[in-house]
Design a protein around this motif. Structure first.
Motif, PDB file in Angstrom:
ATOM      1  N   ALA A  54       2.817 -25.654 -28.010  1.00  0.00           N
ATOM      2  CA  ALA A  54       2.214 -26.974 -28.267  1.00  0.00           C
ATOM      3  C   ALA A  54       1.339 -27.417 -27.094  1.00  0.00           C
ATOM      4  O   ALA A  54       0.273 -28.017 -27.308  1.00  0.00           O
ATOM      5  CB  ALA A  54       3.308 -27.997 -28.538  1.00  0.00           C
ATOM      6  N   VAL A  55       1.753 -27.107 -25.856  1.00  0.00           N
ATOM      7  CA  VAL A  55       0.937 -27.475 -24.687  1.00  0.00           C
ATOM      8  C   VAL A  55      -0.386 -26.707 -24.718  1.00  0.00           C
ATOM      9  O   VAL A  55      -1.450 -27.275 -24.514  1.00  0.00           O
ATOM     10  CB  VAL A  55       1.686 -27.226 -23.351  1.00  0.00           C
ATOM     11  CG1 VAL A  55       0.744 -27.399 -22.155  1.00  0.00           C
ATOM     12  CG2 VAL A  55       2.874 -28.169 -23.208  1.00  0.00           C
ATOM     13  N   PHE A 103      -7.097 -20.600 -25.030  1.00  0.00           N
ATOM     14  CA  PHE A 103      -5.859 -21.372 -25.147  1.00  0.00           C
ATOM     15  C   PHE A 103      -5.279 -21.325 -26.570  1.00  0.00           C
ATOM     16  O   PHE A 103      -4.065 -21.354 -26.743  1.00  0.00           O
ATOM     17  CB  PHE A 103      -6.088 -22.813 -24.689  1.00  0.00           C
ATOM     18  CG  PHE A 103      -6.228 -22.957 -23.191  1.00  0.00           C
ATOM     19  CD1 PHE A 103      -5.368 -22.290 -22.320  1.00  0.00           C
ATOM     20  CD2 PHE A 103      -7.213 -23.774 -22.637  1.00  0.00           C
ATOM     21  CE1 PHE A 103      -5.490 -22.418 -20.933  1.00  0.00           C
ATOM     22  CE2 PHE A 103      -7.347 -23.918 -21.254  1.00  0.00           C
ATOM     23  CZ  PHE A 103      -6.482 -23.234 -20.407  1.00  0.00           C
ATOM     24  N   TYR A 104      -6.150 -21.262 -27.578  1.00  0.00           N
ATOM     25  CA  TYR A 104      -5.637 -21.104 -28.965  1.00  0.00           C
ATOM     26  C   TYR A 104      -4.848 -19.807 -29.074  1.00  0.00           C
ATOM     27  O   TYR A 104      -3.788 -19.746 -29.676  1.00  0.00           O
ATOM     28  CB  TYR A 104      -6.798 -21.081 -29.986  1.00  0.00           C
ATOM     29  CG  TYR A 104      -7.346 -22.433 -30.333  1.00  0.00           C
ATOM     30  CD1 TYR A 104      -6.514 -23.455 -30.830  1.00  0.00           C
ATOM     31  CD2 TYR A 104      -8.708 -22.717 -30.199  1.00  0.00           C
ATOM     32  CE1 TYR A 104      -7.031 -24.702 -31.149  1.00  0.00           C
ATOM     33  CE2 TYR A 104      -9.231 -23.970 -30.515  1.00  0.00           C
ATOM     34  CZ  TYR A 104      -8.378 -24.955 -30.995  1.00  0.00           C
ATOM     35  OH  TYR A 104      -8.876 -26.188 -31.307  1.00  0.00           O
ATOM     36  N   LYS A 105      -5.402 -18.758 -28.461  1.00  0.00           N
ATOM     37  CA  LYS A 105      -4.740 -17.460 -28.512  1.00  0.00           C
ATOM     38  C   LYS A 105      -3.401 -17.505 -27.763  1.00  0.00           C
ATOM     39  O   LYS A 105      -2.401 -16.955 -28.217  1.00  0.00           O
ATOM     40  CB  LYS A 105      -5.660 -16.386 -27.908  1.00  0.00           C
ATOM     41  CG  LYS A 105      -5.384 -15.003 -28.412  1.00  0.00           C
ATOM     42  CD  LYS A 105      -6.052 -13.937 -27.548  1.00  0.00           C
ATOM     43  CE  LYS A 105      -5.171 -12.716 -27.385  1.00  0.00           C
ATOM     44  NZ  LYS A 105      -4.004 -12.912 -26.513  1.00  0.00           N
ATOM     45  N   ALA A 153      -2.518 -26.452 -15.282  1.00  0.00           N
ATOM     46  CA  ALA A 153      -1.382 -26.747 -16.168  1.00  0.00           C
ATOM     47  C   ALA A 153      -0.844 -25.458 -16.785  1.00  0.00           C
ATOM     48  O   ALA A 153       0.373 -25.260 -16.904  1.00  0.00           O
ATOM     49  CB  ALA A 153      -1.797 -27.736 -17.250  1.00  0.00           C
ATOM     50  N   ALA A 154      -1.771 -24.570 -17.173  1.00  0.00           N
ATOM     51  CA  ALA A 154      -1.379 -23.294 -17.792  1.00  0.00           C
ATOM     52  C   ALA A 154      -0.579 -22.440 -16.811  1.00  0.00           C
ATOM     53  O   ALA A 154       0.476 -21.894 -17.164  1.00  0.00           O
ATOM     54  CB  ALA A 154      -2.618 -22.541 -18.272  1.00  0.00           C
ATOM     55  N   GLU A 176       2.171 -10.290 -17.134  1.00  0.00           N
ATOM     56  CA  GLU A 176       0.814 -10.381 -17.680  1.00  0.00           C
ATOM     57  C   GLU A 176       0.360 -11.839 -17.780  1.00  0.00           C
ATOM     58  O   GLU A 176      -0.765 -12.178 -17.403  1.00  0.00           O
ATOM     59  CB  GLU A 176       0.777  -9.710 -19.062  1.00  0.00           C
ATOM     60  CG  GLU A 176      -0.579  -9.837 -19.726  1.00  0.00           C
ATOM     61  CD  GLU A 176      -0.663  -9.110 -21.072  1.00  0.00           C
ATOM     62  OE1 GLU A 176       0.162  -8.226 -21.332  1.00  0.00           O
ATOM     63  OE2 GLU A 176      -1.565  -9.461 -21.844  1.00  0.00           O
ATOM     64  N   GLU A 177       1.225 -12.682 -18.308  1.00  0.00           N
ATOM     65  CA  GLU A 177       0.877 -14.094 -18.511  1.00  0.00           C
ATOM     66  C   GLU A 177       0.501 -14.768 -17.185  1.00  0.00           C
ATOM     67  O   GLU A 177      -0.477 -15.502 -17.114  1.00  0.00           O
ATOM     68  CB  GLU A 177       2.058 -14.835 -19.145  1.00  0.00           C
ATOM     69  CG  GLU A 177       2.430 -14.361 -20.540  1.00  0.00           C
ATOM     70  CD  GLU A 177       1.655 -15.059 -21.644  1.00  0.00           C
ATOM     71  OE1 GLU A 177       0.510 -14.630 -21.901  1.00  0.00           O
ATOM     72  OE2 GLU A 177       2.183 -15.999 -22.241  1.00  0.00           O
ATOM     73  N   GLU A 178       1.288 -14.508 -16.156  1.00  0.00           N
ATOM     74  CA  GLU A 178       1.007 -15.116 -14.850  1.00  0.00           C
ATOM     75  C   GLU A 178      -0.261 -14.537 -14.237  1.00  0.00           C
ATOM     76  O   GLU A 178      -1.049 -15.254 -13.638  1.00  0.00           O
ATOM     77  CB  GLU A 178       2.188 -14.913 -13.889  1.00  0.00           C
ATOM     78  CG  GLU A 178       3.223 -16.004 -14.001  1.00  0.00           C
ATOM     79  CD  GLU A 178       4.110 -16.084 -12.763  1.00  0.00           C
ATOM     80  OE1 GLU A 178       3.574 -16.051 -11.634  1.00  0.00           O
ATOM     81  OE2 GLU A 178       5.338 -16.180 -12.943  1.00  0.00           O
TER      82      GLU A 178
END
Ligand SMILES: [Fe+2]
Ligand SMILES: [Fe+2]
Length: 190
Positions: A45-46, A66-68, A112-113, A152-154
């Motif tokens: 949701a964020v 960000f949608y992905k 924020a991400a 990967e995300e970081e």
């Protein structure tokens, strides 16, 4: 002759064994996994809010990014959800609230991400720590996918934020940053 009468504590042990038959994971592990389901739903949701902000401020590529990410977070949530369900536990459909909708700047969305990803990595490490202490090696093994995913995300979140330093925000800087965001990928065989 001695009669084989079950002692009260034996009955209790039997009950615990019956519960154990129903679920392959301990109650407190089931609880922390449900907390993580909620966190992944929150993350999704964020990211959607970040996409919306970028969309309405003209940063189309970052919005797509960000949608992905939002979709990825839902996939994470479903992985935890299915795991709890498969283990015979109760997977709780999470409520999501307190999602920030406004961000101070383009840079602020990427900060924020990254913050979100760091918190998620810590949360997953804490679950692994708990599993280790409980000797729940099955759930520990399940979490391995997430340890790699968080790496990967970081990585991606940090590289995106670095674009602000490398390119700079002056002049057409933000436009250039937005253009570079889709090129940030992480591929490691390790
Ligand atoms: Fe996630
Ligand atoms: Fe993530």
């Amino acid at each position: 002759m001695e009669q084989n009468i079950p002692k009260p504590d034996k009955t209790f042990t039997d009950m615990k064994d019956l519960m154990r038959l129903k679920s392959l994971i301990a109650t407190d592990i089931e609880m922390v996994l449900n907390v993580q389901i909620k966190m992944e739903a929150h993350n999704s949701a964020v990211y959607l809010a970040l996409a919306s902000w970028c969309d309405r401020n003209g940063f189309d590529n970052s919005a797509d990014h960000f949608y992905k990410q939002s979709e990825d977070e839902r996939m994470h949530m479903m992985r935890f959800f299915k795991y709890v369900a498969d283990m015979g536990g109760t997977a709780v459909s999470p409520s999501v609230d307190n999602i920030p909708q406004e961000f101070e700047s383009f840079r602020d969305t990427f900060e924020a991400a990254l913050e979100l990803e760091i918190m998620t990595t810590q949360a997953i490490n804490n679950i692994a720590d708990r599993c280790y202490r409980e000797k729940d090696f099955v759930t520990m093994e399940f979490l391995n996918w997430f340890h790699k995913e968080q790496r990967e995300e970081e990585y991606v979140a940090r590289r995106c934020l670095e674009l602000f330093e490398v390119i700079g925000e002056e002049g057409t800087g933000r436009w250039e940053i937005d253009r570079q965001v889709p090129k940030v990928t992480y591929d490691s065989e390790a």
